[in-house]
Design a protein around this motif. Structure first.
Motif, PDB file in Angstrom:
ATOM      1  N   TRP A  25     -21.145 -32.204   0.234  1.00 46.39           N
ATOM      2  CA  TRP A  25     -21.737 -30.910  -0.136  1.00 46.39           C
ATOM      3  C   TRP A  25     -20.715 -29.996  -0.795  1.00 46.39           C
ATOM      4  O   TRP A  25     -21.034 -29.254  -1.723  1.00 46.39           O
ATOM      5  CB  TRP A  25     -22.324 -30.223   1.095  1.00 46.39           C
ATOM      6  CG  TRP A  25     -23.620 -30.843   1.526  1.00 46.39           C
ATOM      7  CD1 TRP A  25     -23.841 -31.611   2.628  1.00 46.39           C
ATOM      8  CD2 TRP A  25     -24.865 -30.742   0.843  1.00 46.39           C
ATOM      9  NE1 TRP A  25     -25.145 -32.002   2.686  1.00 46.39           N
ATOM     10  CE2 TRP A  25     -25.803 -31.480   1.590  1.00 46.39           C
ATOM     11  CE3 TRP A  25     -25.288 -30.121  -0.324  1.00 46.39           C
ATOM     12  CZ2 TRP A  25     -27.130 -31.599   1.218  1.00 46.39           C
ATOM     13  CZ3 TRP A  25     -26.612 -30.229  -0.683  1.00 46.39           C
ATOM     14  CH2 TRP A  25     -27.505 -30.965   0.072  1.00 46.39           C
ATOM     15  N   ASP A  26     -19.508 -30.033  -0.339  1.00 45.14           N
ATOM     16  CA  ASP A  26     -18.467 -29.174  -0.911  1.00 45.14           C
ATOM     17  C   ASP A  26     -18.235 -29.527  -2.374  1.00 45.14           C
ATOM     18  O   ASP A  26     -18.116 -28.646  -3.241  1.00 45.14           O
ATOM     19  CB  ASP A  26     -17.151 -29.311  -0.129  1.00 45.14           C
ATOM     20  CG  ASP A  26     -17.261 -28.768   1.288  1.00 45.14           C
ATOM     21  OD1 ASP A  26     -18.158 -27.925   1.504  1.00 45.14           O
ATOM     22  OD2 ASP A  26     -16.464 -29.183   2.148  1.00 45.14           O
TER      23      ASP A  26
ATOM     24  N   TRP B 172     -20.329 -31.017  -4.357  1.00 45.54           N
ATOM     25  CA  TRP B 172     -21.546 -30.648  -5.096  1.00 45.54           C
ATOM     26  C   TRP B 172     -21.553 -29.151  -5.411  1.00 45.54           C
ATOM     27  O   TRP B 172     -21.852 -28.736  -6.516  1.00 45.54           O
ATOM     28  CB  TRP B 172     -22.775 -31.050  -4.290  1.00 45.54           C
ATOM     29  CG  TRP B 172     -24.079 -30.588  -4.882  1.00 45.54           C
ATOM     30  CD1 TRP B 172     -24.904 -29.650  -4.372  1.00 45.54           C
ATOM     31  CD2 TRP B 172     -24.677 -31.019  -6.088  1.00 45.54           C
ATOM     32  NE1 TRP B 172     -25.995 -29.474  -5.174  1.00 45.54           N
ATOM     33  CE2 TRP B 172     -25.877 -30.320  -6.261  1.00 45.54           C
ATOM     34  CE3 TRP B 172     -24.328 -31.956  -7.069  1.00 45.54           C
ATOM     35  CZ2 TRP B 172     -26.716 -30.493  -7.333  1.00 45.54           C
ATOM     36  CZ3 TRP B 172     -25.171 -32.133  -8.148  1.00 45.54           C
ATOM     37  CH2 TRP B 172     -26.342 -31.413  -8.270  1.00 45.54           C
ATOM     38  N   ASP B 173     -21.188 -28.330  -4.439  1.00 46.79           N
ATOM     39  CA  ASP B 173     -21.133 -26.884  -4.661  1.00 46.79           C
ATOM     40  C   ASP B 173     -20.087 -26.524  -5.711  1.00 46.79           C
ATOM     41  O   ASP B 173     -20.298 -25.632  -6.537  1.00 46.79           O
ATOM     42  CB  ASP B 173     -20.827 -26.145  -3.354  1.00 46.79           C
ATOM     43  CG  ASP B 173     -22.021 -26.103  -2.417  1.00 46.79           C
ATOM     44  OD1 ASP B 173     -23.162 -26.231  -2.913  1.00 46.79           O
ATOM     45  OD2 ASP B 173     -21.806 -25.939  -1.200  1.00 46.79           O
TER      46      ASP B 173
END
Length: 165
Positions: free
Chosen positions: A3-4, A6-7
């Motif tokens: 997720w990191d 992707w962000d």
């Protein structure tokens, strides 16, 4: 991908595109033939539309009179009847010519009819807009503040003398 990560990719893409985003157009330096400084919009008058439609109609009539070759079919059948291979070839050419001529004539008729339709449609639009705008003016005049002199009450809102409290 986490997720990191992707962000990070989303924020990098947003930063990259936010300053350069352009919808429905190119920057002026990328469109040198865009026309005038006012945006390069095309303008056409009713006379222009009528002239285009008229020329297409004239071309259609000329093609009908001058481009059709009816004697070719007769010649092709005569040559074929006498045993010449040229008769079949001439018949083939005649058939192809008729098809192509029909396509060009259809295009001319379509252009002519479309210009007539466009001219009439725009005239109808003008009448509609004129009526709509004039009705707005009539409505606006009803809200004019000149219904009574300054300081005088509107007669409609005076109390009815016949009516008792």
């Amino acid at each position: 991908m986490g997720w990191d990560e992707w962000d990070q990719l989303k924020s990098a893409a947003a930063e990259r595109d936010s300053a350069r985003m352009q919808l429905n157009g190119l920057p002026p330096e990328d469109r040198p033939n865009a026309g005038s400084a006012s945006g390069g919009f095309l303008k056409v008058s009713q006379q222009d539309l009528a002239a285009i439609g008229d020329e297409a109609f004239k071309l259609y009539n000329r093609l009908w009179k001058e481009a059709r070759v009816t004697s070719t079919d007769t010649t092709a059948s005569d040559l074929s009847g006498q045993g010449f291979a040229l008769g079949g070839a001439l018949s083939h050419v005649s058939t192809r010519w008729d098809k192509q001529l029909g396509s060009v004539m259809d295009a001319c008729a379509l252009i002519s009819n479309h210009m007539d339709f466009t001219q009439n449609a725009h005239a109808g639009d003008e009448i509609f807009i004129e009526r709509h705008v004039s009705s707005i003016q009539t409505l606006d005049s009803g809200f004019d503040d000149d219904w009574a002199k300054a300081g005088k009450p509107n007669e409609i809102y005076k109390p009815d003398p016949k009516k008792k409290d």
